[in-house]
Write a protein that holds these residues in place. Structure first.
Motif, PDB file in Angstrom:
ATOM      1  N   GLU A 284     -19.909   7.501   6.325  1.00 54.90           N
ATOM      2  CA  GLU A 284     -19.085   6.735   5.765  1.00 54.90           C
ATOM      3  C   GLU A 284     -19.544   5.739   4.593  1.00 54.90           C
ATOM      4  OE1 GLU A 284     -17.188   4.475   8.628  1.00 54.90           O
ATOM      5  OE2 GLU A 284     -16.259   6.444   9.785  1.00 54.90           O
ATOM      6  N   LYS A 285     -20.949   5.565   4.853  1.00 55.87           N
ATOM      7  CA  LYS A 285     -21.665   4.703   3.479  1.00 55.87           C
ATOM      8  C   LYS A 285     -21.976   5.390   2.489  1.00 55.87           C
ATOM      9  CE  LYS A 285     -25.142   1.199   3.076  1.00 55.87           C
ATOM     10  NZ  LYS A 285     -26.507   0.576   3.773  1.00 55.87           N
ATOM     11  N   GLY A 286     -22.059   6.640   2.714  1.00 54.60           N
ATOM     12  CA  GLY A 286     -22.657   7.256   1.431  1.00 54.60           C
ATOM     13  C   GLY A 286     -23.096   8.822   1.875  1.00 54.60           C
ATOM     14  N   THR A 287     -23.449   9.530   0.987  1.00 58.21           N
ATOM     15  CA  THR A 287     -24.166  10.709   1.060  1.00 58.21           C
ATOM     16  C   THR A 287     -25.758  10.657   0.988  1.00 58.21           C
ATOM     17  OG1 THR A 287     -22.368  12.205   0.237  1.00 58.21           O
ATOM     18  CG2 THR A 287     -24.416  13.118   0.474  1.00 58.21           C
ATOM     19  N   ALA A 288     -26.426  11.015   2.004  1.00 53.69           N
ATOM     20  CA  ALA A 288     -27.673  10.774   2.095  1.00 53.69           C
ATOM     21  C   ALA A 288     -28.770  11.935   1.958  1.00 53.69           C
ATOM     22  CB  ALA A 288     -28.246  10.439   3.514  1.00 53.69           C
ATOM     23  N   VAL A 289     -29.595  12.087   1.260  1.00 51.36           N
ATOM     24  CA  VAL A 289     -30.756  13.280   0.755  1.00 51.36           C
ATOM     25  C   VAL A 289     -31.995  13.081   1.265  1.00 51.36           C
ATOM     26  CG1 VAL A 289     -31.349  14.537  -1.275  1.00 51.36           C
ATOM     27  CG2 VAL A 289     -29.444  13.307  -1.317  1.00 51.36           C
ATOM     28  N   TRP A 301     -37.494  11.118   6.186  1.00 51.60           N
ATOM     29  CA  TRP A 301     -37.065   9.834   5.331  1.00 51.60           C
ATOM     30  C   TRP A 301     -35.828  10.306   4.508  1.00 51.60           C
ATOM     31  CZ3 TRP A 301     -41.830  10.305   7.155  1.00 51.60           C
ATOM     32  CH2 TRP A 301     -42.383   9.229   7.531  1.00 51.60           C
ATOM     33  N   TYR A 302     -34.660   9.386   4.732  1.00 51.28           N
ATOM     34  CA  TYR A 302     -33.411   9.882   3.729  1.00 51.28           C
ATOM     35  C   TYR A 302     -33.162   8.642   3.158  1.00 51.28           C
ATOM     36  CZ  TYR A 302     -32.387  14.237   5.906  1.00 51.28           C
ATOM     37  OH  TYR A 302     -32.332  15.439   6.750  1.00 51.28           O
ATOM     38  N   GLU A 307     -29.164   4.688  -4.164  1.00 45.37           N
ATOM     39  CA  GLU A 307     -30.171   3.683  -3.591  1.00 45.37           C
ATOM     40  C   GLU A 307     -31.432   4.471  -3.229  1.00 45.37           C
ATOM     41  OE1 GLU A 307     -28.063   1.900  -0.160  1.00 45.37           O
ATOM     42  OE2 GLU A 307     -26.314   1.218  -1.383  1.00 45.37           O
ATOM     43  N   TRP A 308     -31.959   4.999  -4.143  1.00 45.09           N
ATOM     44  CA  TRP A 308     -32.962   5.734  -4.093  1.00 45.09           C
ATOM     45  C   TRP A 308     -34.332   4.952  -3.555  1.00 45.09           C
ATOM     46  CZ3 TRP A 308     -31.467  10.650  -3.726  1.00 45.09           C
ATOM     47  CH2 TRP A 308     -30.228  10.884  -4.619  1.00 45.09           C
TER      48      TRP A 308
END
Length: 390
Positions: A284-289, A301-302, A307-308
């Motif tokens: 819900e906060k965003g997409t993580a890579v 680690w994501y 917010e890299w």
């Protein structure tokens, strides 16, 4: 495990047997095989295997047939059949273990083209001619390289091997392109007065013949025990998360190190429990890579898109749980709920066995300020005591 003549000298330096890999014990040679069947007797009615393994210069081995029923043991110098004349080599293996080695390499003992005969045990005259020919190889190599440079040929002559009867010299060379060395052979025949054979080898084979010390501090695997060369690709370094630096990944042959394949299967098995790096986590906060993986600890680690700089550590089980929810079109609140707090223990305890100083002795803060403060306190106490007396 070396011969008696390999002991140290008076000045502490190793003497060496100076036999160029032909000492009688065969314990300080390259690609030595231990005959673990030597103490076992054959069943009744079984005839001993007639195949014999003979080693020549720089680990070159061939299999021969003992047609004369000679009593041979490891370390014997024998005269073997060659295409023209005879060759001199040393017996490195006999008995049933030779049968296993020939079966592994798909060599039939009845194949007369590939498996030749052993004529006899070498006499003293044969050994003298052989040793004199071996002494000529190094000065010949210097002249041969100079001839190739004068003719401007793009090739490198890495080694020269004389036949046991000194009737032929084989020149091993490496080249990246096809080389026309017809004029070079004429110069060699005119200068060295012997039959010349040119044989091209790969860069890995060249390193195996010459030997050396690797970056690990040990002798090269190809010159000590490795007999088959498998292809090594850069994907092996990627799976092991190594930096793709050609200076670090290349061996003395200029190719990728063979040791990159040693632990590759273990890494591939460990990576089966990890999700793919290109799989995104939807919250819900965003997409993580995925930014980084640690195979040994099982952590990933994501970072959120945009917010890299802020990375969140998750375990493989947590990532798999989030991926399963995403497949059901469910989103988790945020990665912070799953982030694992890793407490890094910076303290290390080392046992002081031989009276050495602590490895963390430079980590402690300086005490100069404390000493000054203590001296100031002492002076103040003395002043207060003197005032009280007055």
């Amino acid at each position: 495990m070396s011969c008696n003549s390999c002991s140290t000298g008076k000045d502490g330096q190793p003497k060496g047997c100076k036999n160029n890999g032909t000492c009688g014990t065969d314990s300080c040679n390259k690609l030595t095989v231990f005959d673990w069947l030597a103490n076992m007797s054959l069943p009744q009615g079984e005839e001993p295997f007639h195949g014999v393994e003979v080693r020549f210069k720089n680990g070159r081995k061939q299999y021969y047939k003992n047609t004369e029923n000679l009593t041979l043991s490891i370390g014997d110098i024998v005269a073997t059949q060659a295409q023209s004349g005879h060759d001199i080599g040393m017996v490195t293996l006999t008995g049933e273990l030779v049968r296993i080695q020939m079966k592994r390499k798909n060599i039939d003992i009845d194949d007369q083209e590939n498996v030749m005969k052993i004529y006899r045990k070498a006499s003293q005259k044969d050994i003298d001619i052989w040793s004199e020919a071996r002494d000529k190889e190094e000065p010949m190599k210097v002249k041969a390289r100079q001839f190739a440079i004068d003719l401007k040929l793009k090739m490198k002559i890495s080694d020269i091997e004389y036949q046991g009867d000194a009737s032929k010299a084989t020149f091993y060379y490496t080249a990246e392109e096809r080389v026309d060395f017809r004029e070079l052979i004429k110069l060699f025949a005119r200068e060295f007065r012997t039959r010349i054979e040119m044989k091209q080898v790969g860069f890995r084979q060249e390193a195996a013949r010459l030997g050396g010390i690797g970056s690990c501090g040990r002798e090269l695997c190809c010159s000590t025990w490795l007999t088959d060369f498998r292809s090594v690709s850069t994907s092996a370094a990627r799976y092991q998360q190594l930096s793709l630096n050609p200076l670090k990944l290349a061996g003395q042959c200029g190719k990728l190190k063979c040791c990159l394949n040693y632990e590759l299967d273990t890494y591939l098995d460990a990576l089966k429990a990890f999700p793919k790096n290109d799989t995104k986590l939807y919250t819900e906060k965003g997409t993580a890579v995925c930014q980084k993986t640690d195979i040994f600890k099982g952590h990933l680690w994501y970072a959120y898109e945009g917010e890299w700089m802020n990375w969140h550590v998750l375990t493989t089980d947590q990532v798999s749980e989030i991926i399963e929810k995403n497949k059901k079109k469910e989103k988790v609140a945020s990665l912070e709920e799953y982030a694992a707090e890793l407490i890094q223990d910076t303290k290390r305890e080392f046992e002081n066995v031989v009276g050495q100083d602590s490895l963390t002795r430079f980590d402690s803060p300086k005490r100069k300020n404390k000493r000054r403060n203590n001296k100031g306190k002492q002076r103040r106490r003395q002043k207060s005591q003197n005032n009280a007396k007055k």
